[in-house]
Motif scaffolding. Structure first.
Motif, PDB file in Angstrom:
ATOM      1  N   SER A  71      -2.098   9.801  -0.599  1.00 40.63           N
ATOM      2  CA  SER A  71      -0.781   9.508  -0.879  1.00 40.63           C
ATOM      3  C   SER A  71      -0.086   9.101   0.466  1.00 40.63           C
ATOM      4  CB  SER A  71       0.072  10.148  -1.641  1.00 40.63           C
ATOM      5  OG  SER A  71       1.310  10.170  -1.168  1.00 40.63           O
ATOM      6  N   PHE A  72      -0.398  10.196   1.446  1.00 39.59           N
ATOM      7  CA  PHE A  72      -0.003   9.989   2.798  1.00 39.59           C
ATOM      8  C   PHE A  72      -0.661   9.140   3.563  1.00 39.59           C
ATOM      9  CE2 PHE A  72      -0.768  10.918   7.016  1.00 39.59           C
ATOM     10  CZ  PHE A  72       0.859  11.112   7.663  1.00 39.59           C
ATOM     11  N   ILE A 131       3.340   5.851  -5.793  1.00 37.49           N
ATOM     12  CA  ILE A 131       2.882   5.975  -7.131  1.00 37.49           C
ATOM     13  C   ILE A 131       2.044   7.289  -7.238  1.00 37.49           C
ATOM     14  CG2 ILE A 131       1.532   4.981  -8.988  1.00 37.49           C
ATOM     15  CD1 ILE A 131       2.347   2.235  -8.239  1.00 37.49           C
ATOM     16  N   PHE A 132       1.064   7.344  -6.223  1.00 45.64           N
ATOM     17  CA  PHE A 132       0.577   8.594  -6.110  1.00 45.64           C
ATOM     18  C   PHE A 132       1.392   9.993  -6.133  1.00 45.64           C
ATOM     19  CE2 PHE A 132      -3.336   6.182  -4.372  1.00 45.64           C
ATOM     20  CZ  PHE A 132      -4.009   6.634  -5.473  1.00 45.64           C
ATOM     21  N   LEU A 133       2.359   9.634  -5.327  1.00 42.57           N
ATOM     22  CA  LEU A 133       3.516  10.991  -5.082  1.00 42.57           C
ATOM     23  C   LEU A 133       4.053  11.126  -6.142  1.00 42.57           C
ATOM     24  CD1 LEU A 133       3.705  12.690  -2.496  1.00 42.57           C
ATOM     25  CD2 LEU A 133       5.671  11.179  -1.976  1.00 42.57           C
ATOM     26  N   PHE A 134       4.687  10.414  -6.843  1.00 43.64           N
ATOM     27  CA  PHE A 134       5.299  10.477  -8.186  1.00 43.64           C
ATOM     28  C   PHE A 134       4.360  10.962  -9.205  1.00 43.64           C
ATOM     29  CE2 PHE A 134       6.999   9.095 -12.022  1.00 43.64           C
ATOM     30  CZ  PHE A 134       8.450   9.227 -11.844  1.00 43.64           C
ATOM     31  N   PHE A 181       0.995  -1.076  -0.044  1.00 39.64           N
ATOM     32  CA  PHE A 181       0.137   0.073  -0.023  1.00 39.64           C
ATOM     33  C   PHE A 181       0.898   1.308  -0.073  1.00 39.64           C
ATOM     34  CE2 PHE A 181      -3.085  -2.878   1.453  1.00 39.64           C
ATOM     35  CZ  PHE A 181      -4.401  -2.505   0.635  1.00 39.64           C
ATOM     36  N   ALA A 182       1.859   1.118   0.722  1.00 35.88           N
ATOM     37  CA  ALA A 182       3.077   2.136   0.717  1.00 35.88           C
ATOM     38  C   ALA A 182       3.416   2.506  -0.559  1.00 35.88           C
ATOM     39  CB  ALA A 182       4.100   2.240   1.709  1.00 35.88           C
ATOM     40  N   ARG A 197       9.175  11.985   7.986  1.00 41.04           N
ATOM     41  CA  ARG A 197       9.277  12.580   6.896  1.00 41.04           C
ATOM     42  C   ARG A 197       7.725  12.830   5.997  1.00 41.04           C
ATOM     43  NH1 ARG A 197      14.454  14.369   6.459  1.00 41.04           N
ATOM     44  NH2 ARG A 197      16.123  12.888   6.005  1.00 41.04           N
ATOM     45  N   MET A 198       7.187  11.972   5.936  1.00 42.78           N
ATOM     46  CA  MET A 198       6.036  12.214   5.118  1.00 42.78           C
ATOM     47  C   MET A 198       5.133  13.288   5.750  1.00 42.78           C
ATOM     48  SD  MET A 198       5.477  10.710   2.532  1.00 42.78           S
ATOM     49  CE  MET A 198       3.789  11.157   2.379  1.00 42.78           C
TER      50      MET A 198
END
Lengths: 228, 504
Positions: free
Chosen positions: B198-199, B163-166, B157-158, B247-248
């Motif tokens: 994404s988070f 992928i979302f973040l990219f 899932f992470a 970080r996130m």
């Protein structure tokens, strides 16, 4: 050169088959047919990837297709079928929380859920219809794989569920974006699965078949918790 | 590092393998200290290597915990082999996985690229699972498989989150990137809904790695079954997950979905604490008790991060360090007791003060420290996190306080019941504790009936190898020292981290 719209049509047909194979993994009781369903699913993934290569012409997609074919269609199924022969359990009759029929219904719900979720999230993105559907199929495949991991009791079936989750993630990545790392990820996950499988094998190799079956019957996660 | 790994394969003798593992840990420790003092941070080395105060700090904690565990591992594995629980042929695999765990964790921490972080975090999962499975008992393999499935499943899932973040960065910058530094600069330009999605996905993955409820279910089994490695699980794996979450979250602070993200963190934190403290209360297995206490502490850390003020983050970071120190003390002492009684269960423990006085005191002092009693440094950390949580809601503080008290009570409950039992032989000298003895005898009888063979007898005193006591004492002493004296350099370091993460 083949007409791209024709290729897209084929991809859409393959989507349907991917979903059917996921449904089979959820509902089938026979271990070897679960394995076959998984092999077909991986093969479909490789096919989709190579069709996309024909449309886009990116070399990465071809590499992905080849890797998928080598690891997920040939190597891992071979490993698993060897284990299945060893443990002599043909059927996985135990379901932890959900029987097949409700979980099939639930998976339809999951597909609808991922459709609505993604159509909400991707509103601002310039994704074509085909790619959007690919993302939906990928996400629902992941969720359905998770359903398998939760609802099956045998480790082998759980491993197959996990692998089909991974297929879903790859599918999602394939359609949403061109991720430079996706191939490394594929390799890592296959590595993990091979480690798991060899662990299972290692337990079995040390003892006779009878003992191994005894062991394997107890090798059910979620229930072995409370002892010590 | 590669040299150490290569050397790790050659030696035949256990002593040398162990020395190499300890050397590996020391090397990492020294290098991160040197990097902290010499380099002008944040510093970028090459394409993907990125050093700043946060990852150096986490690396410091990791290698400290690892080194202590390496010293401890020698005596522990020796006695495991004597007892026939560990196959000597597997020793090499054990040390290989052990060393590899530190190396992969280090690479994961220092990589600037999220995808690399993901990949190496997954590799640490594999190594840790190998460590859990090494005893090749059925329950161990159960625990290892459960661990791999839950953590890797969640990490998938992470990956979706990645992928979302990219995609997000591709949309905003024209070219996709997964570099922390670049993402942090542009985070405010991203579409909020997608960033939150994404988070959430990433939180599932890293939360499972950290052992946050409801993805904690692997943790009690892994702790209970693993040999002394469970100490590294708490010192290394869980902090790796927390590091990813920090970080996130600091990425998200730039955008306007920060309140939603912190409410996710707070909710998960409260849920973890609640679940852990209620599961701890009637816990009869010592290692499971400690494991649930880890879940509880991860929950508190999440709350510290989720509150989002600099002060809360400061103490949460400090908490990470102290938690590892104290948790390893507890696990090391529990490991000694496990060697003594061959069991983690409360009802199998007798005459603890007679047989293993130092391990018993280690457990008592460690428990005092872990529940946050004043001389120990968890007290100010907990105190300030609770104080800051009042800014979110006073009810939150009250609920947290009650649950922490419950957790403390369950430690006290366990220790009182486990350590107050004395066998019949001592009855003559100690008339004052007759009631205890009688209760003990009754329990002894029922336990003997249950076990129906030679399980219940006064065990021979297990001779603790000196290498096993030193790390426990050292960690506890260090924790105590941090409690009475807060070094300025540590404060500067933590301040620098907070500044770098963009908290003002």
């Amino acid at each position: 050169m083949i007409d791209p719209t024709f290729l897209e049509g084929i991809i859409k047909i393959l989507f349907v088959f991917v979903l059917i194979s996921a449904g089979l993994i959820i509902s089938t009781r026979n271990l070897s047919s679960v394995l076959t369903a998984y092999t077909i699913q991986s093969f479909l993934l490789a096919a989709v990837s190579s069709l996309l290569y024909m449309i886009d012409g990116k070399n990465q997609l071809l590499l992905l297709a080849v890797l998928t074919l080598a690891s997920k269609v040939i190597l891992i199924p071979y490993f698993i079928s060897r284990i299945e022969q060893k443990i002599k359990i043909g059927r996985d009759l135990h379901f932890a929380y959900l029987e097949p029929t409700p979980s099939l219904l639930l998976s339809i719900g999951l597909i609808i859920l991922s459709y609505t979720f993604l159509s909400g999230v991707f509103k601002g993105l310039p994704l074509s219809k085909l790619f959007f559907f690919g993302a939906v199929i990928g996400l629902s495949l992941t969720l359905m794989g998770m359903l398998v991991v939760f609802s099956r009791k045998r480790v082998i079936t759980k491993a197959l569920g996990y692998l089909s989750m991974e297929n879903g993630v790859l599918m999602f990545g394939l359609f949403v974006t061109e991720l430079p790392f996706i191939i490394e990820v594929l390799i890592i996950i296959d590595l993990i699965i091979l480690v798991i499988l060899t662990t299972i094998m290692a337990v079995g190799m040390d003892s006779s078949i009878e003992e191994y079956r005894q062991k394997f019957r107890k090798l059910q996660i979620w229930t072995g918790g409370e002892s010590q | 590092m590669g040299i150490f790994l290569a050397f790790g394969l050659i030696p035949k003798s256990h002593r040398l393998m162990n020395a190499l593992a300890a050397g590996n840990g020391m090397l990492h420790l020294v290098m991160s200290c040197v990097a902290l003092s010499m380099l002008d941070l944040p510093e970028r080395l090459g394409e993907t290597l990125y050093l700043d105060h946060l990852n150096l700090y986490v690396e410091l904690i990791t290698s400290l915990g690892f080194t202590a565990a390496a010293f401890y591992a020698r005596g522990y594995t020796d006695s495991l082999m004597e007892a026939g629980e560990l196959d000597p042929r597997n020793l090499k695999t054990f040390y290989l996985a052990f060393n590899l765990l530190l190396v992969t964790a280090t690479v994961a921490l220092f990589s600037d690229n999220l995808a690399l972080f993901w990949i190496f975090a997954e590799l640490t999962t594999v190594c840790a699972a190998m460590l859990v499975a090494i005893l090749s008992a059925r329950e161990n393999i159960d625990a290892a498989l459960k661990y791999v499935f839950i953590v890797s499943g969640a990490m998938l899932f992470a990956f979706l989150g990645l992928i979302f973040l990219f995609t997000l960065s591709e949309q905003a910058l024209g070219k996709g990137t997964l570099n922390w530094t670049e993402l942090a600069v542009h985070a405010s330009e991203f579409s909020p809904a997608l960033l939150l999605a994404s988070f959430t996905f990433m939180f599932i993955g890293f939360g499972a790695k950290a052992g946050v409820a409801p993805f904690h279910t692997w943790l009690p089994d892994a702790y209970a079954r693993a040999p002394s490695v469970s100490a590294i699980l708490s010192g290394l794996m869980q902090n790796l997950g927390i590091y990813g979450i920090i970080r996130m979250y600091s990425l998200l602070r730039e955008s306007n979905v920060a309140p939603q993200a912190s409410s996710i963190l707070l909710a998960a934190g409260v849920f973890s604490i609640a679940l852990a403290s209620f599961s701890m209360f009637q816990q009869r297995n010592l290692k499971r008790l400690i494991a649930f206490s880890s879940v509880e502490h991860m929950g508190l850390l999440l709350i510290g991060i989720g509150i989002g003020t600099p002060l809360a983050l400061f103490w949460a970071l400090f908490y990470m360090l102290v938690h590892v120190l104290v948790k390893e003390t507890l696990l090391f002492s529990a490991g000694i007791l496990h060697r003594q009684y061959r069991s983690n269960m409360r009802e199998n423990m007798w005459d603890v003060f007679k047989l293993q006085p130092r391990a018993a005191w280690g457990l008592i002092l460690g428990s005092i420290a872990i529940v946050g009693m004043p001389p120990f440094p968890l007290f100010p950390a907990k105190f300030f996190i609770l104080l800051e949580s009042a800014a979110v809601s006073p009810y939150l503080t009250l609920a947290l306080l009650l649950m922490l008290i419950l957790a403390a009570a369950s430690f006290a409950n366990f220790l009182l019941k486990a350590f107050s039992k004395v066998t019949v032989e001592e009855e003559k000298d100690r008339h004052t504790i007759r009631t205890h003895v009688e209760a003990g005898r009754a329990e002894l009888k029922t336990a003997a009936e249950k076990a129906d063979h030679d399980e219940i007898r006064l065990p021979n005193k297990y001779v603790v190898r000196s290498g096993m006591r030193v790390p426990a004492i050292f960690m506890l002493a260090l924790a105590f020292a941090l409690g009475v004296y807060f070094p300025d350099s540590l404060r500067d370091l933590l301040d620098a981290i907070i500044l770098e993460l963009g908290y003002v």
